[in-house]
Scaffold this motif. Structure first.
Motif, PDB file in Angstrom:
ATOM      1  N   GLN A  70       0.955  -1.124   0.514  1.00 26.52           N
ATOM      2  CA  GLN A  70       0.149  -0.431   0.257  1.00 26.52           C
ATOM      3  C   GLN A  70       0.571   1.188  -0.353  1.00 26.52           C
ATOM      4  O   GLN A  70       1.926   1.386   1.027  1.00 26.52           O
ATOM      5  CB  GLN A  70      -0.431   0.208   1.061  1.00 26.52           C
ATOM      6  CG  GLN A  70      -1.927  -1.227   1.030  1.00 26.52           C
ATOM      7  CD  GLN A  70      -1.826  -1.436   2.787  1.00 26.52           C
ATOM      8  OE1 GLN A  70      -2.782  -1.006   3.278  1.00 26.52           O
ATOM      9  NE2 GLN A  70      -1.485  -2.744   3.073  1.00 26.52           N
ATOM     10  N   VAL A  71       0.482   2.563  -0.231  1.00 27.48           N
ATOM     11  CA  VAL A  71       0.958   3.340  -0.868  1.00 27.48           C
ATOM     12  C   VAL A  71       0.249   4.453  -0.666  1.00 27.48           C
ATOM     13  O   VAL A  71      -1.175   4.223  -0.901  1.00 27.48           O
ATOM     14  CB  VAL A  71       2.047   3.358  -1.857  1.00 27.48           C
ATOM     15  CG1 VAL A  71       2.724   4.731  -2.557  1.00 27.48           C
ATOM     16  CG2 VAL A  71       2.817   2.429  -2.483  1.00 27.48           C
ATOM     17  N   LEU A  72       0.950   5.831   0.384  1.00 26.89           N
ATOM     18  CA  LEU A  72       0.044   7.033   0.726  1.00 26.89           C
ATOM     19  C   LEU A  72       1.222   7.876  -0.300  1.00 26.89           C
ATOM     20  O   LEU A  72       2.305   8.369  -0.065  1.00 26.89           O
ATOM     21  CB  LEU A  72       0.460   7.019   1.932  1.00 26.89           C
ATOM     22  CG  LEU A  72      -0.199   8.760   2.536  1.00 26.89           C
ATOM     23  CD1 LEU A  72      -1.994   8.641   1.944  1.00 26.89           C
ATOM     24  CD2 LEU A  72      -0.382   8.662   3.945  1.00 26.89           C
ATOM     25  N   HIS A  73       0.500   8.220  -1.362  1.00 28.39           N
ATOM     26  CA  HIS A  73       1.254   9.827  -1.678  1.00 28.39           C
ATOM     27  C   HIS A  73       0.847  10.870  -1.473  1.00 28.39           C
ATOM     28  O   HIS A  73      -0.110  11.474  -1.960  1.00 28.39           O
ATOM     29  CB  HIS A  73       0.704   9.687  -3.380  1.00 28.39           C
ATOM     30  CG  HIS A  73       1.255   8.291  -4.338  1.00 28.39           C
ATOM     31  ND1 HIS A  73       2.281   8.831  -4.960  1.00 28.39           N
ATOM     32  CD2 HIS A  73       1.286   6.916  -4.154  1.00 28.39           C
ATOM     33  CE1 HIS A  73       3.304   8.101  -5.341  1.00 28.39           C
ATOM     34  NE2 HIS A  73       2.508   6.532  -4.955  1.00 28.39           N
ATOM     35  N   LEU A  74       1.321  11.686  -0.823  1.00 26.79           N
ATOM     36  CA  LEU A  74       0.983  12.840  -0.474  1.00 26.79           C
ATOM     37  C   LEU A  74       1.532  14.316  -1.392  1.00 26.79           C
ATOM     38  O   LEU A  74       2.881  14.037  -1.197  1.00 26.79           O
ATOM     39  CB  LEU A  74       1.468  12.884   0.900  1.00 26.79           C
ATOM     40  CG  LEU A  74       1.630  11.807   2.205  1.00 26.79           C
ATOM     41  CD1 LEU A  74       1.863  11.919   3.476  1.00 26.79           C
ATOM     42  CD2 LEU A  74      -0.426  11.852   2.354  1.00 26.79           C
ATOM     43  N   SER A  75       0.929  14.308  -2.329  1.00 18.58           N
ATOM     44  CA  SER A  75       1.347  15.813  -2.840  1.00 18.58           C
ATOM     45  C   SER A  75       1.454  17.314  -2.281  1.00 18.58           C
ATOM     46  O   SER A  75       0.682  17.675  -1.919  1.00 18.58           O
ATOM     47  CB  SER A  75       0.076  15.534  -4.071  1.00 18.58           C
ATOM     48  OG  SER A  75       0.529  16.505  -4.920  1.00 18.58           O
ATOM     49  N   LEU A  76       2.838  17.560  -2.643  1.00 19.10           N
ATOM     50  CA  LEU A  76       2.338  18.469  -1.086  1.00 19.10           C
ATOM     51  C   LEU A  76       4.046  19.991  -2.358  1.00 19.10           C
ATOM     52  O   LEU A  76       3.012  21.223  -2.201  1.00 19.10           O
ATOM     53  CB  LEU A  76       3.746  18.479  -0.826  1.00 19.10           C
ATOM     54  CG  LEU A  76       4.064  17.228   0.682  1.00 19.10           C
ATOM     55  CD1 LEU A  76       4.701  16.750   1.691  1.00 19.10           C
ATOM     56  CD2 LEU A  76       2.371  17.176   1.565  1.00 19.10           C
ATOM     57  N   ASP A  77       4.678  19.680  -3.012  1.00 24.10           N
ATOM     58  CA  ASP A  77       5.139  20.457  -4.487  1.00 24.10           C
ATOM     59  C   ASP A  77       5.463  22.044  -3.562  1.00 24.10           C
ATOM     60  O   ASP A  77       5.444  22.587  -4.532  1.00 24.10           O
ATOM     61  CB  ASP A  77       3.190  20.672  -5.556  1.00 24.10           C
ATOM     62  CG  ASP A  77       2.893  20.065  -5.179  1.00 24.10           C
ATOM     63  OD1 ASP A  77       3.350  18.505  -5.804  1.00 24.10           O
ATOM     64  OD2 ASP A  77       1.326  19.737  -5.666  1.00 24.10           O
ATOM     65  N   ALA A  78       5.830  21.782  -2.519  1.00 21.36           N
ATOM     66  CA  ALA A  78       6.342  23.243  -1.994  1.00 21.36           C
ATOM     67  C   ALA A  78       6.858  23.003  -1.193  1.00 21.36           C
ATOM     68  O   ALA A  78       6.808  22.134   0.145  1.00 21.36           O
ATOM     69  CB  ALA A  78       5.491  24.252  -1.790  1.00 21.36           C
ATOM     70  N   ILE A  79       8.119  24.224  -0.617  1.00 18.57           N
ATOM     71  CA  ILE A  79       8.463  24.045   1.278  1.00 18.57           C
ATOM     72  C   ILE A  79       8.231  25.030   1.448  1.00 18.57           C
ATOM     73  O   ILE A  79       8.803  25.344   3.042  1.00 18.57           O
ATOM     74  CB  ILE A  79      10.075  23.790   0.294  1.00 18.57           C
ATOM     75  CG1 ILE A  79      10.490  22.960   1.920  1.00 18.57           C
ATOM     76  CG2 ILE A  79      10.277  24.336  -0.309  1.00 18.57           C
ATOM     77  CD1 ILE A  79       9.011  22.002   3.262  1.00 18.57           C
ATOM     78  N   ARG A  80       7.611  26.103   1.215  1.00 17.56           N
ATOM     79  CA  ARG A  80       7.797  27.437   1.167  1.00 17.56           C
ATOM     80  C   ARG A  80       6.212  28.225   1.436  1.00 17.56           C
ATOM     81  O   ARG A  80       5.898  27.984   0.252  1.00 17.56           O
ATOM     82  CB  ARG A  80       8.340  28.664   1.359  1.00 17.56           C
ATOM     83  CG  ARG A  80      10.766  28.411   0.271  1.00 17.56           C
ATOM     84  CD  ARG A  80      11.091  29.973  -0.018  1.00 17.56           C
ATOM     85  NE  ARG A  80      12.316  28.931  -0.471  1.00 17.56           N
ATOM     86  CZ  ARG A  80      12.997  29.374  -1.629  1.00 17.56           C
ATOM     87  NH1 ARG A  80      12.748  30.202  -2.148  1.00 17.56           N
ATOM     88  NH2 ARG A  80      13.959  28.737  -1.668  1.00 17.56           N
ATOM     89  N   ARG A  81       6.075  28.506   2.296  1.00 23.65           N
ATOM     90  CA  ARG A  81       4.697  29.545   2.454  1.00 23.65           C
ATOM     91  C   ARG A  81       3.706  29.894   1.390  1.00 23.65           C
ATOM     92  O   ARG A  81       3.055  29.509   0.829  1.00 23.65           O
ATOM     93  CB  ARG A  81       4.579  29.428   3.723  1.00 23.65           C
ATOM     94  CG  ARG A  81       2.667  29.867   3.557  1.00 23.65           C
ATOM     95  CD  ARG A  81       2.306  30.426   5.331  1.00 23.65           C
ATOM     96  NE  ARG A  81       2.462  30.400   5.884  1.00 23.65           N
ATOM     97  CZ  ARG A  81       3.361  30.108   7.365  1.00 23.65           C
ATOM     98  NH1 ARG A  81       4.611  30.774   6.768  1.00 23.65           N
ATOM     99  NH2 ARG A  81       3.636  28.687   8.310  1.00 23.65           N
ATOM    100  N   ASP A  82       4.692  31.085   0.679  1.00 29.70           N
ATOM    101  CA  ASP A  82       4.364  31.629  -0.709  1.00 29.70           C
ATOM    102  C   ASP A  82       4.061  30.779  -1.701  1.00 29.70           C
ATOM    103  O   ASP A  82       3.482  30.874  -2.168  1.00 29.70           O
ATOM    104  CB  ASP A  82       5.379  33.363  -0.341  1.00 29.70           C
ATOM    105  CG  ASP A  82       6.387  32.744  -0.810  1.00 29.70           C
ATOM    106  OD1 ASP A  82       7.129  31.396  -0.331  1.00 29.70           O
ATOM    107  OD2 ASP A  82       7.864  33.426  -1.224  1.00 29.70           O
ATOM    108  N   THR A  83       5.297  29.751  -1.824  1.00 33.69           N
ATOM    109  CA  THR A  83       5.344  28.943  -2.814  1.00 33.69           C
ATOM    110  C   THR A  83       3.743  28.159  -2.829  1.00 33.69           C
ATOM    111  O   THR A  83       3.379  27.930  -3.724  1.00 33.69           O
ATOM    112  CB  THR A  83       5.948  27.888  -3.386  1.00 33.69           C
ATOM    113  OG1 THR A  83       7.170  29.112  -3.721  1.00 33.69           O
ATOM    114  CG2 THR A  83       6.063  27.909  -4.367  1.00 33.69           C
TER     115      THR A  83
END
Length: 372
Positions: A130-143
């Motif tokens: 089983q895989v849980l893909h967590l789509s985050l796409d940024a590491i800074r709040r503004d981005t």
């Protein structure tokens, strides 16, 4: 009245996956998703997949002896919003464990609703991956706000960190956590920072971790995963492919051959698309189509509740479409005629053997139907 079950089990094709949309509602509005498109038909109405339809779908697959390499519980909404998510997940997992219906189960989530109860419900040691893909796409709040459309940055950072801590504390085998970053011109500057942050967070939680690009490899360790952006036109796709390739080279992350070659993306598509063989999609209302790009259901083939899934996906209409597309003929399939995704990295392979095995099954089913 329940329809008769077709007589012969379909072949299990390598790389096949069934997409089931539990809901089209979402807690974000990502710029690369139709949720952010004002007035998009897929979001004219919203709701949740009926648990009854889901149970009937799984029962049908079990009865038919059908097998997909993966079940993906996600399309154009946040699956953890479904009020019966945990029950539906366990139902799918039982079918996978006891009948081999799914080779693995994947959930794709933006982590906004990855609460402590959801985390506890996902952790297990079952025999099926089983895989849980967590789509985050940024590491800074503004981005994050620019890419995801809403300010959920702190909540998401907290939830994902808690997931990793729980995984490390319990030593649960599943789910494997994939921390996904869709690389585009709008966030490419943060790739290195994102990679360092989540590698360090996972290690501190006592969870093995590595970073990869292009495809998620086999295994059970946590993955910091970089994938390329799917675009609406061939010109934009080639531009974003270049951004992706160059940044992955800077990161020292290798790519599959098709991405490394840097070939041009062509809009003219004479090749058979694997969607007609390997990737059925079920919307939250039960509509069935052939790929995740068909978010307006232009290639829809029917609706669950009115027909069995097996009667649609392995029925006369799809048999005819597969014969047609196997010859590179997309007549009457307007969405497909100019699609470039079969030349994209984000696409399942389709071999001559896949086509031949399915054709043999389709022929046998036609003979069986004629004799019935």
């Amino acid at each position: 009245m329940r329809q008769p079950i077709p007589s012969c089990a379909p072949p299990r094709l390598s790389g096949s996956y069934l997409v089931v949309e539990l809901t089209n509602r979402c807690s974000l509005a990502c710029v690369h998703c139709s949720v952010s498109e004002k007035g998009h038909p897929h979001h004219a109405t919203s709701g949740y997949l009926s648990p009854v339809l889901f149970d009937e779908l799984v029962d049908d697959l079990v009865d038919r002896g059908a097998r997909f390499d993966a079940l993906i519980l996600f399309w154009l909404g946040e699956p953890l919003l479904h009020p019966h998510f945990s029950r539906l997940y366990r139902r799918a997992l039982r079918a996978a464990v006891h009948h081999g219906t799914f080779g693995k189960i994947e959930v794709h989530s933006n982590a906004t609703h990855l609460t402590a109860p959801r985390i506890a419900g996902l952790l297990n040691d079952a025999a099926v991956p089983q895989v849980l893909h967590l789509s985050l796409d940024a590491i800074r709040r503004d981005t994050y706000l620019a890419v995801k459309g809403m300010d959920r940055f702190d909540k998401v950072q907290h939830n994902v960190a808690e997931m990793l801590v729980a995984k490390g504390r319990t030593r649960a085998r599943w789910p494997r956590v994939v921390l996904q970053y869709i690389v585009g011109s709008n966030n490419v500057a943060e790739v290195g920072e994102y990679r360092r942050h989540w590698e360090q967070t996972a290690k501190q939680a006592g969870v093995p971790v590595r970073s990869v690009a292009g495809h998620v490899p086999q295994g059970e360790d946590t993955i910091v995963f970089f994938r390329q952006l799917d675009c609406p036109t061939a010109a934009l796709q080639e531009q974003e492919n270049r951004v992706f390739r160059e940044e992955m080279a800077r990161q020292g992350l290798s790519l599959p051959d098709e991405a490394r070659k840097g070939q041009l993306v062509e809009a003219d598509n004479p090749q058979p698309c694997s969607g007609f063989w390997k990737s059925p999609v079920v919307s939250w209302e039960g509509d069935v189509t052939v790929c995740t790009r068909d978010n307006e259901l232009l290639n829809g083939i029917g609706r669950l509740g009115e027909s069995r899934f097996s009667a649609l996906w392995w029925g006369p209409q799809m048999r005819q479409r597969r014969r047609q597309v196997a010859e590179g003929n997309y007549a009457g399939l307007s969405l497909c005629s100019t699609c470039f995704i079969p030349r994209s990295l984000n696409h399942a392979e389709l071999s001559a053997d896949d086509i031949a095995r399915q054709a043999a099954h389709d022929l046998a089913q036609e003979v069986s139907d004629a004799e019935a």
